[in-house]
Each structure stands twice: as C-alpha cells, then as structure tokens.
Design a protein around this motif. Structure first.
Motif, PDB file in Angstrom:
ATOM      1  N   PRO A   1     -39.650  18.848  51.119  1.00 62.90           N
ATOM      2  CA  PRO A   1     -38.933  18.537  49.952  1.00 62.90           C
ATOM      3  C   PRO A   1     -37.812  17.483  50.214  1.00 62.90           C
ATOM      4  O   PRO A   1     -37.419  17.163  51.344  1.00 62.90           O
TER       5      PRO A   1
ATOM      6  N   ALA B   1     -39.792  16.650  44.004  1.00 61.25           N
ATOM      7  CA  ALA B   1     -39.466  17.935  43.650  1.00 61.25           C
ATOM      8  C   ALA B   1     -38.299  18.840  44.175  1.00 61.25           C
ATOM      9  O   ALA B   1     -38.448  18.671  45.604  1.00 61.25           O
TER      10      ALA B   1
ATOM     11  N   TRP C   1     -36.869  22.028  45.988  1.00 61.37           N
ATOM     12  CA  TRP C   1     -37.389  23.301  46.339  1.00 61.37           C
ATOM     13  C   TRP C   1     -36.382  24.198  46.339  1.00 61.37           C
ATOM     14  O   TRP C   1     -34.897  23.697  46.746  1.00 61.37           O
TER      15      TRP C   1
ATOM     16  N   THR D   1     -40.243  28.327  46.536  1.00 60.72           N
ATOM     17  CA  THR D   1     -40.781  27.544  45.482  1.00 60.72           C
ATOM     18  C   THR D   1     -40.372  26.368  45.215  1.00 60.72           C
ATOM     19  O   THR D   1     -39.317  25.851  45.718  1.00 60.72           O
ATOM     20  N   ASP D   2     -41.139  25.345  44.235  1.00 60.81           N
ATOM     21  CA  ASP D   2     -40.552  24.352  43.993  1.00 60.81           C
ATOM     22  C   ASP D   2     -39.797  24.517  42.614  1.00 60.81           C
ATOM     23  O   ASP D   2     -39.898  25.762  42.140  1.00 60.81           O
ATOM     24  N   GLU D   3     -39.132  23.522  42.112  1.00 63.51           N
ATOM     25  CA  GLU D   3     -38.544  23.631  40.788  1.00 63.51           C
ATOM     26  C   GLU D   3     -39.531  23.979  39.362  1.00 63.51           C
ATOM     27  O   GLU D   3     -38.815  24.477  38.534  1.00 63.51           O
TER      28      GLU D   3
ATOM     29  N   ASP E   1     -41.821  15.307  49.210  1.00 65.79           N
ATOM     30  CA  ASP E   1     -41.935  16.030  47.637  1.00 65.79           C
ATOM     31  C   ASP E   1     -40.825  15.641  46.715  1.00 65.79           C
ATOM     32  O   ASP E   1     -39.581  16.079  47.269  1.00 65.79           O
TER      33      ASP E   1
END
Length: 712
Positions: free
Chosen positions: A261, A55, A57, A208-210, A53
């Motif tokens: 991530p 993004a 994390w 969570t992601d950013e 991912d």
C-alpha cells in the motif's frame, strides 16, 4: 455433480477462501527455523520491490467478547472427520451452512454476565431480543457487519490439533481476560449447553483496503476455552501483526497481484505505536495517527468472493495462477497437469473430454442471459460482480435482502422479518420490461431479485402449462394447489409470493412448501396471508406482518393465500394430489432424496416444472431423471423472469443465474399405453479425442475426417 456454483451458500465459499489463506499463512509462519527477525528480513526484501497500491490499507483489530465456538464430535481431534480442508475444499464440500451443524455451532458468551446483573429470566429475554437485533444495530451504526459475524466462522476450520495449539499459544500475546470471573461464567454455561466449554476467538486481525477487499487474516484463540475478553489487550500484537502485513502484501487474499500500500492506517493506538518502527522497513508510509475517528465509508463492504480456485486441486488464485480451458473457456485450472487429469477422468462421462464441447455451448448463452432491461444490468451480470457492494450501496442490508447477502442472522432473528412486503399491482406478455411498466416501477429498482420466485410461478401457470399440458385447461381453474418441492430460500421469502394474488386476482391459491431443509418447528404449520384493506397479515400467531403500500385500488375484494409447510422429503408427503409441482434451482444430482422423490412424481403424473441456474444443471437433472424413473426432461428454455444477479463461481466461468432456465418432467409412459415420450434434450455434442493443446498446437485440432471415419 461437478459444479456446485449455483447451489452452494456463498458464505461457505467465502469461509473456504478465508480458511485456505489462513492455513497457508499459518503453515508459512511456522515453517522456517530462523529467528523472527530472520524471517522478517526474508520477507522484506521482495516486498520493498513490489508496486504500490494507490488505495489506503487498513489493519483492523477486532476483539470478540460475545460469540463462542462449540465443536461437535466430528470436529474433535482424532480419527473423525474433523474440520480440515476437506470440509470446505474437498470433492464433496458442504452446500449449506446447516450442513456444518454436526461439527460446529455458535453460542453466546455474554450469558454469564447478564445472569449476574439481571437474573436468569432477564438474561434469557435479553439473549433472545439482543441476538436478533445484533446485526441490524451494527448496520445502523455503520460498522462492517460481516466482520464480527463471520469471524467466528473463519475460526472453525483451524480446529485441527496442530493449528489450534499454535493459536492458543498466540492468545497469550493477544487479547487478555479476567480468568476467575470468566471461569465462573463458563461453569454455568456448561450445565446448560454441553459438557465441553466453547472455544473463544478472542481477537481478529484483519487487513483490508479502503474498499473492503480482504487481503489477510489472523485469528487469536484464547488459551482457556469458554472465556470472554475484557479488553483488546494489543500490547504485544506488533510482531504478529507485522508478519500478517508482510504476508498480505506478498500474497493478497482478495484479488490482484502482490503489492504494497501507499499508506497504512491501524485501528488501535498501542499497536500503531508499536508498528511505527517496523512498517517503514517495507517502504510503506504509516499514517501519523491511528484511525481514532475513521469509520467505514458509505460504500464500504466486505467484498463478495473474488479469489478463484482450480477445479481439480482446489488451490486458490492467491497460491497459483489460474487459466481457463483453452477450448471451452469454462473451467479454471492451475496448470496443464490438472487439465490433463480432469480430461482423462473415469468414467468417461465425468471427464472434461466429455464435457468440454458442451460447456463451450453453454458459454455461448452468456450474452443472451445478460440481456435484461435494467439500468444496472451491466454491473450485475459482469463476471466480477460484487454483490455485497451493490446491496450496501443501495442500503439493501435488512429484511429479505439479507437472504441474498452473506450476512448471517444472529440467534433468535425471526425467520420472516417484520417490515414492508414488496409494494407492487392482466396478463403480462412475459418479460421484466412489461412487468415493471405495468407496475409503474423504475428500471433502477432491484426488486426483480426477490420477485423472480413468484413471477416464475406466474409464468409457469400462464404460459408454460398451457403450452405443454393444454388438456388441463389451467387458466380456467378457480383454485390451484401448488407444491413447492425441496423448498429452502424461497420459504424464507414467503411474503413475496403475495404478488401471485395481485397477478392472479380471481384464483384461490394454496402453496405447500415441502422439503427436509425446512425448519422442523415449522412442520405441519398452516397459515394464511390475508388481505383486509391495505393490511397483509399472517395468521395464526406467527408474528409476521407486512403492509402493502401500493396506491392502486385492488379489485376482487378480500383474497387469501394459503401457506402450508411440510418439513420432510417429498416422497414422504401424504395428502391430496396437487394441480402443479414447482421446484427452484433443484440440483437433482446433489441430493439423494431426489432418487425417491422423482419416482413419487412419476406415480402422481402431475405437471412438474423446475428451474436451474445453468444449462449444465439441466443436463445433470435429465440424467438423474432417467436413472430414477426411466423418463427424462423437456428441453430447457431461458426463464424471462430469472434473477438479474449473476452468481459468482469459484472454479469456472460459466454464466449462473438464479432461476435461469425452466424445464418440465417427461414421465415414462405407462406399460402397454403405446404412447411415445416427448422429445428430450438435443443430442450431445461429440467429445474431442485429445485434451486441449496450447495455442501453438490449436491449428491441428480441426480434423473432422478422423471422427467421421470412426463413426462409419
């Protein structure tokens, strides 16, 4: 009713998502008999092969010192209802947050400390003021408010004996506390609130992601109830946090396929050091330093519901792959077994076989409902609309805007917040485009989301009543008494109804809000929204005021809007007959009191108009009206002043909008009158005889001759 998408508090869907994921995570974490290292190795091999991912994390470590969870009798272990999955995910889930009040409530754990510092009187004052400002202060500081406010709610469902014991054991490795001092505070609280001390969710681990999409959650409960944590105590959290990270990658809660991530950052220095040797085993890069100065980006928000559920078994999309019905594309199922079970349900009028062609017709209205003039229309009418992010990106996180979000007001927060009322100031043709032009508003303004309520009332008075009940001559009346029945959210937005006096300057209006969902302390209240120059105030002494900032000079001098409140079902209301009855997003089939309130309206025989969030709700309302009174409803029509925000549905893909459709009641003619009732809804579409087949068999579905022979 089969679908509750437009009627259920979104926060309950959010809590059900969190609970469903956490329950699965807790079961898998404790299911294997292997050692901790052995379980990790089983998880690590497939995770290393997952796609990355892009993004960032974030692993958040959120201690909780202020909020405790008080469980009622229904939530205690034993044969009672408890707080199991059925409370959120069953066939009769709660519709409103208040429906959980017999089972769970939130209490402050800071009271004991305040008592020691400033005495009992100061404590009570601080509690009332501080609690009400807690959410606003967090927002001003730029913190993600939903996390701290929602985390106690997520802890409610795991109140079942087995999970609670498991979490209590894990609390020893989590957040620590000063037992002796907290026991004294706990004893003081016992005498005032209840004999049982509240549970304490000491710490929340959140992945969570950013962008704010929640990917995993773990809850750490204190072994001792009723105590507050004095420090984060994260020295021994690494094994638990690492297990959570593995499950969040293998089965992300929020949305999307399993993934890992590119980079992970941790919100605690000690935990960051402890994870340095573990995280690289997953093929994930750990940030060089913990996020000491990292804070939520301007657009950061905990996203709206993204995971969907199977309509039959209620399993989430992170557990199974969901696909819509191949014929109507409206209802989500986890597989052919659930589709066939729903297709063959008894009685026939609750089966998907009966509803499938009707739902297909409802789906065809999606484009029409999404035709709105606003600059943000494409975003807010999308099936993947993220309402929380939209509101946060525009700074709409205070005042009446909180009524549209999942933010939960703290104890003592005023029901009608201080602040500016909508600054808006003749007869409109009936569209948001004309209204915005007349008021000089930019089409980039989301005020339509709040003003859908007064503008719908205006549309009923000036367009629908003259068309359907011309004999009333309502446009020439100097005063109108309107009953708003089964009121809820619209009463929380009572100040926006001032716009009615701007739209109808020469009519004296009285709005009476009626419903057993209204706060009991507001029962029998009668106050006035009064205009003296630019000031709009509420009298007597409710403490609510607002200032209009319209630069347009209003005509008509001093005008008042009378507001009355009756916290009771409509059939128990006593008083004079109204000129008009209006209900918003009614859901006749979801509340038993309608079976008594509809006959009451039948006896009054006053014009009664109702809105619904979907055509499906209109059909169900017509059926309920027929059962309750022998009457019916008029064919529903799209409301030009519907809310532009599409409501997210968990188990279906139908278009839901607040106040999307309007209809009026068609009363059963009095005996001996000889009058015929007005035409009802169009005849139902014939239901197909077989469940939807896979794509390869769809060519054989078109067999009109077979149905015709049956009818002959």
């Amino acid at each position: 009713m089969e679908f509750v998408s437009g009627y259920r508090d979104e926060f309950l869907d959010f809590a059900a998502l969190l609970f469903g994921w956490f329950r699965k995570f807790a079961a898998e974490r404790g299911a294997s008999g292997a050692s901790l290292e052995g379980r990790w190795r089983q998880l690590e091999a497939p995770i290393r092969r997952l796609p990355q991912d892009p993004a960032l994390w974030v692993l958040h470590v959120l201690p909780n010192r202020s909020v405790g969870i008080s469980l009622g009798q229904g939530a205690e272990p034993g044969p009672g209802l408890g707080l199991g999955a059925a409370r959120f995910l069953g066939d009769e889930p709660p519709l409103h947050l208040r429906d959980l009040s017999p089972y769970v409530s939130f209490v402050s754990l800071e009271e004991g400390e305040e008592e020691e510092e400033g005495g009992e009187e100061e404590e009570e004052t601080g509690e009332e003021e501080g609690a009400g400002l807690e959410k606003v202060d967090r927002e001003e500081a730029g913190e993600p408010a939903p996390a701290s406010r929602e985390s106690p709610q997520e802890a409610n469902p795991p109140g079942e004996t087995e999970e609670a014991a498991q979490l209590a054991g894990g609390g020893e490795d989590g957040c620590r506390e000063d037992k002796a001092e907290d026991e004294a505070g706990s004893e003081r609280r016992k005498g005032r609130r209840s004999e049982a001390s509240p549970l304490h969710l000491s710490c929340l681990l959140l992945v969570t992601d950013e962008h704010g999409t929640i990917l995993g959650i773990d809850l750490l409960m204190d072994g001792t109830q009723g105590s507050a944590s004095k420090s984060s105590g994260t020295e021994n959290l690494a094994p638990r946090a690492y297990t959570l990270l593995c499950h969040s990658m293998a089965c992300p809660m929020g949305s999307g396929d399993p993934r890992k991530p590119r980079q992970l950052t941790v919100g605690d220095a000690q935990l960051h050091r402890d994870l340095q040797s573990l995280v690289p085993r997953l093929g994930v890069k750990l940030a060089k330093a913990p996020m000491r100065t990292w804070g939520p980006r301007p657009g950061f928000t905990f996203a709206s519901l993204r995971a969907r559920t199977c309509h039959v078994c209620h399993r989430h999309s992170f557990e199974v792959k969901l696909t819509p019905c191949p014929q109507c594309s409206a209802v989500l199922y986890c597989g052919e077994a659930c589709l066939r079970a729903d297709w063959r349900r008894c009685p026939d009028d609750v089966s998907h076989r009966f509803w499938c062609p009707r739902l297909a017709a409802f789906m065809e209205r999606a484009g029409e409902l999404a035709t709105l003039p606003f600059t943000y229309t494409a975003e807010v009418t999308s099936e993947t609309f993220n309402k929380e992010a939209f509101l946060a990106s525009r700074g709409l996180t205070r005042g009446y805007w909180t009524q549209l979000s999942m933010l939960i007001p703290g104890p003592g927060t005023p029901r009608h917040p201080r602040g500016s009322a909508p600054a808006l100031s003749l007869l409109l043709s009936g569209s948001w485009q004309d209204y915005y032009t007349w008021r000089g508003l930019s089409l980039d303004s989301p005020m339509a989301v709040l003003l859908t309520y007064p503008l719908t009332v205006y549309y009923v008075i000036t367009h629908l009543v003259p068309q359907s009940f011309p004999e009333l001559n309502i446009q020439n009346k100097q005063s109108l008494k309107i009953h708003v029945v089964e009121a809820g959210k619209e009463f929380d937005l009572v100040m926006v109804f001032w716009e009615l006096l701007v739209l109808l300057p020469h009519v004296a209006l009285e709005l009476q809000f009626v419903g057993d969902g209204l706060p009991l302390d507001s029962d029998q209240q009668h106050f006035t929204l009064q205009r003296d120059g630019p000031e709009v105030s509420v009298r007597p002494g409710s403490g609510v005021s607002a200032r209009l900032s319209s630069s347009t000079k209003e005509k008509g001098g001093r005008r008042d809007l009378q507001i009355k409140v009756s916290a009771r079902p409509y059939h128990l209301l006593q008083g004079p007959k109204p000129d008009l009855v209006i209900g918003f997003n009614s859901g006749f089939g979801l509340k038993d009191t309608w079976l008594s309130s509809l006959p009451r309206l039948q006896s009054l025989r006053v014009p009664a108009f109702f809105t619904e969030s979907s055509e499906y709700g209109c059909v169900m309302d017509d059926q309920t009206m027929a059962v309750a009174t022998g009457g019916g409803t008029s064919p529903p029509r799209p409301n030009p002043f519907r809310s532009p925000f599409r409501l997210r549905a968990a188990d279906n893909c139908m278009p839901w909008y607040c106040n999307a459709f309007i209809f009026h009641l068609v009363y059963k003619p009095p005996q001996g009158s000889g009058a015929r009732p007005a035409p009802g809804p169009v005849p139902p579409v014939p239901a197909p005889a077989a469940p939807p087949a896979p794509a390869r068999r769809r060519r054989g579905e078109k067999k009109p001759g077979r149905g015709a022979r049956r009818r002959r």
